[in-house]
Design a protein around this motif. Structure first.
Motif, mmCIF file in Angstrom:
data_model
loop_
_atom_site.group_PDB
_atom_site.id
_atom_site.type_symbol
_atom_site.label_atom_id
_atom_site.label_comp_id
_atom_site.label_asym_id
_atom_site.label_seq_id
_atom_site.Cartn_x
_atom_site.Cartn_y
_atom_site.Cartn_z
ATOM 1 N N ASN A 11 49.031 91.134 -25.877
ATOM 2 C CA ASN A 11 47.864 91.764 -25.250
ATOM 3 C C ASN A 11 46.912 90.696 -24.716
ATOM 4 N N MET A 12 45.859 91.118 -24.087
ATOM 5 C CA MET A 12 45.013 90.218 -23.309
ATOM 6 C C MET A 12 43.792 89.783 -24.118
ATOM 7 N N GLN A 51 41.184 88.595 -23.117
ATOM 8 C CA GLN A 51 39.971 88.986 -22.392
ATOM 9 C C GLN A 51 39.459 90.342 -22.872
ATOM 10 N N GLN A 52 40.354 91.153 -23.463
ATOM 11 C CA GLN A 52 39.988 92.510 -23.866
ATOM 12 C C GLN A 52 40.248 92.812 -25.334
ATOM 13 N N SER A 53 40.849 91.884 -26.052
ATOM 14 C CA SER A 53 41.232 92.142 -27.436
ATOM 15 C C SER A 53 40.751 91.020 -28.358
ATOM 16 N N SER A 54 39.975 91.381 -29.370
ATOM 17 C CA SER A 54 39.485 90.370 -30.311
ATOM 18 C C SER A 54 40.625 89.804 -31.149
ATOM 19 N N SER A 55 41.615 90.631 -31.497
ATOM 20 C CA SER A 55 42.728 90.121 -32.300
ATOM 21 C C SER A 55 43.570 89.137 -31.483
ATOM 22 N N ALA A 56 43.764 89.415 -30.191
ATOM 23 C CA ALA A 56 44.497 88.479 -29.343
ATOM 24 C C ALA A 56 43.736 87.162 -29.211
ATOM 25 N N PHE A 57 42.432 87.255 -29.043
ATOM 26 C CA PHE A 57 41.613 86.044 -28.948
ATOM 27 C C PHE A 57 41.689 85.239 -30.242
ATOM 28 N N ASN A 58 41.649 85.925 -31.385
ATOM 29 C CA ASN A 58 41.758 85.226 -32.662
ATOM 30 C C ASN A 58 43.096 84.516 -32.808
ATOM 31 N N THR A 109 49.671 93.357 -21.901
ATOM 32 C CA THR A 109 49.148 94.713 -21.890
ATOM 33 C C THR A 109 47.657 94.719 -22.211
ATOM 34 N N PRO A 110 46.866 95.517 -21.494
ATOM 35 C CA PRO A 110 45.440 95.619 -21.827
ATOM 36 C C PRO A 110 45.190 96.471 -23.064
ATOM 37 N N SER A 111 46.242 97.169 -23.527
ATOM 38 C CA SER A 111 46.111 98.071 -24.672
ATOM 39 C C SER A 111 46.660 97.419 -25.936
ATOM 40 N N THR A 112 45.801 97.282 -26.938
ATOM 41 C CA THR A 112 46.263 96.726 -28.213
ATOM 42 C C THR A 112 47.294 97.650 -28.851
#
Length: 359
Positions: free
Chosen positions: A183-184, A186-193, A222-225
């Motif tokens: 996932n992205m 830019q839109q997901s805190s878990s992806a950023f982590n 995907t933009p959807s977690t």
């Protein structure tokens, strides 16, 4: 004199009514045992409702109202908008870094950890990591965590003749080209982590060398977690990486999904609870937080596939072992995401992923 006597009678009646009220229910309220408690929770509804039912059973006369306006960020925005007339008593669930933001904004009340969590250490030391369980001012308390892992569809990997990736670096192998979804950030805190944790594991140069290779293997972002997990559950894409809880939920639903705790480290997604600044029912709010942290509250967390923070806790609703002891014996290494580093590299991560996701 007649007026004075009537006033005396009315005063006596008022005292009697007050005493009767205390005799029939006010003692429970004085102990924080009854009343209306409003909990803003980002947890899945079935989990939040299980806590509601259990807490209400322990506190007869109490009504717990669960409100989820759309996740932790939405809760913070709602609390900020209601700052001068708080409508919630408790902020439940959401990542610790989100509670750090709420605390910095003055939205969380200070409490005494010696009162709220007298038998919990300040940190859980596990698999080479130290997970803070509360801040010194008692504005938030960690009640559970999930680990950042590699998830895969066993049946699909077998059909493709591909081995199970055991390390983050394995995901750079060209054999997995087109077989990974992510996932992205830019839109997901878990992806950023995930990216912050990789930065900690591989360093400034190593992380982007690794990610340039992983990016070539990713089928799409995907933009959807939620899609991150459902696509792997259905076998449409065999590999993704996210938090273990979601893969375990899919496995419990009968999907051929499993997880790998990577050798280089599984990152921690710790979830917290705190009392809202200006809560109208402060005493009952404290009782709710104590319940969430209690052994019984911890069983509820494990039943909904969250790792408990207390030792000796096993789920009663399924057979997945999420105990502290299991993690200690199974997970090679845990990485606690550095919140200060996260803010330092946020712009760089966004810039890189704008490039990755625009291809």
């Amino acid at each position: 004199r007649m007026i004075r006597n009537r006033l005396t009678v009315l005063a006596c009646m008022a005292v009697i009514v007050t005493l009767l009220a205390f005799a029939h229910g006010a003692p429970a309220l004085a102990q924080g045992g009854s009343g209306r408690l409003v909990v803003y929770s980002a947890a899945p509804l079935d989990f939040a409702e299980s806590l509601k039912r259990a807490f209400e059973a322990l506190h007869p006369g109490t009504t717990v109202e669960i409100v989820n306006p759309g996740g932790a960020e939405a809760i913070i925005a709602k609390l900020a908008a209601e700052r001068h007339n708080p409508q919630a008593d408790v902020f439940h669930s959401g990542a610790v870094f989100e509670f750090l933001v709420a605390a910095k904004m003055g939205l969380l009340a200070r409490t005494d950890p010696a009162v709220i969590a007298p038998d919990l250490p300040q940190a859980l030391e596990i698999a080479g990591a130290r997970i803070p369980l509360y801040d010194e001012e008692g504005r938030w308390y960690v009640w559970g965590f999930s680990l950042g892992v590699i998830g895969y569809n066993e049946r699909r990997l077998e059909q493709l003749g591909l081995p199970v990736p055991r390390r983050w670096q394995d995901l750079a192998d060209p054999r997995y080209r087109g077989q990974i979804v992510f996932n992205m950030p830019q839109q997901s805190s878990s992806a950023f982590n995930t990216l912050v944790a990789h930065y900690q594991m591989f360093g400034e140069e190593g992380v982007w060398e690794l990610w340039d290779a992983i990016d070539r293997n990713i089928a799409f972002y995907t933009p959807s977690t939620g899609a991150l997990y459902s696509l792997v559950a259905r076998g449409e894409v065999p590999i993704s990486f996210g938090t273990a809880r979601n893969y375990y939920v899919n496995r419990a639903e009968g999907h051929a999904v499993n997880v790998v705790y990577p050798e280089e480290g599984a990152w921690v997604f710790a979830t917290a609870v705190g009392i809202v600044e200006g809560a109208k029912n402060r005493e009952l709010a404290e009782a709710f937080v104590r319940f969430v942290l209690s052994p019984e509250g911890q069983v509820h967390a494990a039943n909904h596939f969250q790792n408990p923070i207390r030792k000796g806790i096993q789920a009663t609703a399924h057979s997945v072992d999420l105990s502290v002891e299991y993690v200690e014996n199974t997970v090679p290494k845990i990485v606690v995401v550095d919140s200060a580093l996260a803010e330092e590299i946020r712009e760089e991560v966004m810039r890189r992923f704008d490039r990755y996701t625009s291809r």
